[in-house]
Design a protein around this motif. Structure first.
Motif, mmCIF file in Angstrom:
data_model
loop_
_atom_site.group_PDB
_atom_site.id
_atom_site.type_symbol
_atom_site.label_atom_id
_atom_site.label_comp_id
_atom_site.label_asym_id
_atom_site.label_seq_id
_atom_site.Cartn_x
_atom_site.Cartn_y
_atom_site.Cartn_z
ATOM 1 N N GLY A 102 0.825 -1.215 0.000
ATOM 2 C CA GLY A 102 0.000 0.000 0.000
ATOM 3 C C GLY A 102 0.851 1.253 0.000
ATOM 4 O O GLY A 102 0.552 2.230 -0.699
ATOM 5 N N TRP A 132 -5.190 -1.194 -4.976
ATOM 6 C CA TRP A 132 -5.938 -1.713 -3.828
ATOM 7 C C TRP A 132 -6.736 -2.957 -4.247
ATOM 8 O O TRP A 132 -6.653 -4.011 -3.617
ATOM 9 N N SER A 137 -4.480 -5.837 -4.902
ATOM 10 C CA SER A 137 -3.912 -6.400 -3.681
ATOM 11 C C SER A 137 -4.910 -7.309 -2.972
ATOM 12 O O SER A 137 -4.557 -8.391 -2.485
ATOM 13 N N SER A 163 -8.043 -5.397 2.814
ATOM 14 C CA SER A 163 -8.207 -3.948 2.629
ATOM 15 C C SER A 163 -7.590 -3.184 3.794
ATOM 16 O O SER A 163 -6.955 -2.137 3.605
ATOM 17 N N PHE A 204 -3.824 -3.045 3.337
ATOM 18 C CA PHE A 204 -3.433 -2.145 2.234
ATOM 19 C C PHE A 204 -3.545 -0.689 2.687
ATOM 20 O O PHE A 204 -2.627 0.121 2.471
ATOM 21 N N LEU A 205 -4.668 -0.344 3.345
ATOM 22 C CA LEU A 205 -4.885 1.039 3.779
ATOM 23 C C LEU A 205 -3.893 1.432 4.877
ATOM 24 O O LEU A 205 -3.465 2.585 4.960
ATOM 25 N N LEU A 221 -0.855 2.313 3.043
ATOM 26 C CA LEU A 221 -1.074 3.551 2.295
ATOM 27 C C LEU A 221 -0.930 4.774 3.213
ATOM 28 O O LEU A 221 -0.355 5.795 2.832
#
Lengths: 235, 246
Positions: A66, A149, A152, A160, A163-164, A167
């Motif tokens: 991310g 996203w 991934s 999720s 990933f976030l 990020l």
């Protein structure tokens, strides 16, 4: 160079001539370019996510995917790849249009009607591209991150939430505006190269073709030079 | 009055105008004839400031064109209409927008612009074509729109660059009639042409440009009666070697 700068400054001062034309060019050069920018962003996001996973697996936590997708798309690939694509689409369009006007005496006709071609043809395009490139790039960045996203979550062993987390981990507001400032300068350079090559076109179809090719090449070169310039100045 | 005084212009080693001197009297049509590449269009471009002479001076209403700054050139061009050889209409604009563009620049209000567009199109017998694009018009119609665009500005002078080239005889006659009608409105015309029938029809004075200078000048009758071999060869359309043999 001095004369050119003086002429350009005077053209910028002809606000009543170029201002009514800007909105139309913003639509033509900007809004109509969004599909190609989104197309490029989708595949950039997918490839970046897969590449990051390949690099980080076994060496770093996978949520770093991310971070890499976000940083790279916002700061570099979003603005530069969008700029390169638009150097082709926008730069070629401007050079071909103005070049055709030049070889068919439409530019001369403009002058005889009392218009400075720089005020009527160059400035509105440069202003429109400068304003619209950051908007297009913002779309491209959003879509690129979204594509990374989705990739991934669906193709990698990443949720999720992870990933976030990645990020957000290294995100700074500067990441975003750095990319947008760069893209504004790319827009100005591409429109300027296209306009100047178009005005310099001579002969017929061959001259217009040559002007168009030169505009695209110069636009791409300008993007790379400006990219390095902003990296030195702002990072 | 337009005065060209010893105008020289070269492009690289190629000398186009070599001391061209010509007076264009007000209220009359002066036709400049000469072979292709003899510098007729270059002369017109020097008059309107699209090209700067290398030497000599072009004066319009006692103002030296080469000494004008950007605003001065804009003011000069507001008195001069230019009809281009291939019309040079803006292909992304309708006929009405083409004609209105120069009027907008002069700060004329919208109702007056609409009236002038209507008037000028009526003058060239193209009423009703306001919404058409140049691509929808024939070559002759485009040239007439070019004249309408120039006339709408109500200029003192109109420069016509090869107005009848490539037109059929009937359209040529219509163009000739338009140039005469425009002169009768008090507009001074400078017509560049190698169409002798048209030149004799519209020209109050005809000047022959040869080797960068005015070789002969006179009324249509004087030029017709001229025994100058260069003039005769041009009028009669004789090939180069026939001229050289004389």
């Amino acid at each position: 160079m001095g004369r050119w700068t003086l002429g350009a400054t005077r053209a910028l001062g002809d606000v009543s001539i170029w201002r009514p034309l800007v909105i139309g060019h913003m639509r033509r050069l900007g809004v109509d370019s969004i599909p190609i920018a989104i197309f490029i962003a989708i595949f950039t996001g997918i490839v970046l996510a897969l590449l990051a996973s390949y690099i980080f697996t076994g060496a770093m936590p996978l949520y770093m995917v991310g971070a890499l997708v976000g940083k790279t798309v916002m700061m570099e690939l979003g603005p530069v790849l969008t700029g390169m694509a638009l150097a082709g689409r926008v730069g070629a369009n401007i050079a071909a249009e103005i070049g055709t006007m030049r070889v068919t005496e439409q530019v001369d006709a403009l002058e005889t009607l009392g218009y400075d071609p720089r005020s009527y043809l160059v400035v509105p395009r440069v202003v429109a591209a400068t304003l619209m490139f950051p908007v297009i790039t913002a779309f491209a960045v959003a879509v690129g991150v979204l594509a990374g996203w989705v990739t991934s979550v669906n193709l990698l062993d990443l949720s999720s939430v992870e990933f976030l987390k990645g990020l957000r981990l290294f995100y700074h507001f500067k990441d975003l505006w750095f990319g947008l400032v760069k893209s504004a300068s790319f827009g100005a350079a591409i429109a300027l190269m296209g306009s100047l090559r178009g005005l310099a076109a001579r002969g017929g179809a061959e001259g217009v073709g040559e002007a168009t090719t030169r505009a695209v090449v110069l636009g791409c070169e300008a993007i790379l030079v400006l990219d390095a310039f902003w990296a030195v100045v702002l990072l | 009055m337009i005065v060209l005084d010893g105008v020289c212009k070269a492009f690289g080693p190629r000398v186009i105008l070599d001391g061209l001197t010509l007076d264009v009297p007000d209220g009359r049509n002066t036709v400049i004839i000469g072979r292709s590449g003899s510098g007729k269009s270059v002369t017109l471009r020097c008059i309107v400031g699209l090209l700067q002479p290398d030497a000599g001076a072009v004066r319009v209403d006692d103002v030296v064109v080469g000494e004008l700054d950007r605003d001065g050139l804009t003011a000069l061009r507001s008195r001069i209409g230019y009809v281009f050889q291939f019309a040079a209409l803006f292909d992304s604009m309708t006929v009405a927008e083409n004609i209105a563009l120069g009027l907008t620049r002069r700060g004329i209000d919208a109702p007056e612009i609409a009236e002038r567009v209507r008037e000028s199109l009526a003058l060239v017998d193209l009423a009703g074509t306001e919404a058409k694009y140049p691509a929808e018009l024939s070559g002759g119609m485009r040239k007439r729109v070019g004249i309408a665009r120039a006339v709408a500005l109500r200029p003192r002078y109109i420069l016509y660059d090869e107005p009848t080239t490539g037109l059929d005889p009937m359209t040529t006659a219509t163009m000739d009639e338009l140039m005469i009608r425009t002169r009768d409105l008090g507009v001074t015309g400078v017509v560049v042409s190698h169409d002798m029938k048209s030149a004799f029809a519209v020209g109050d004075r005809i000047a022959m440009l040869h080797q960068g200078r005015i070789h002969r000048m006179g009324s249509a009758d004087e030029m017709r009666a001229s025994d100058d071999p260069v003039v005769r060869a041009f009028i009669e359309g004789r090939p180069d070697h026939a001229v050289a043999a004389r």
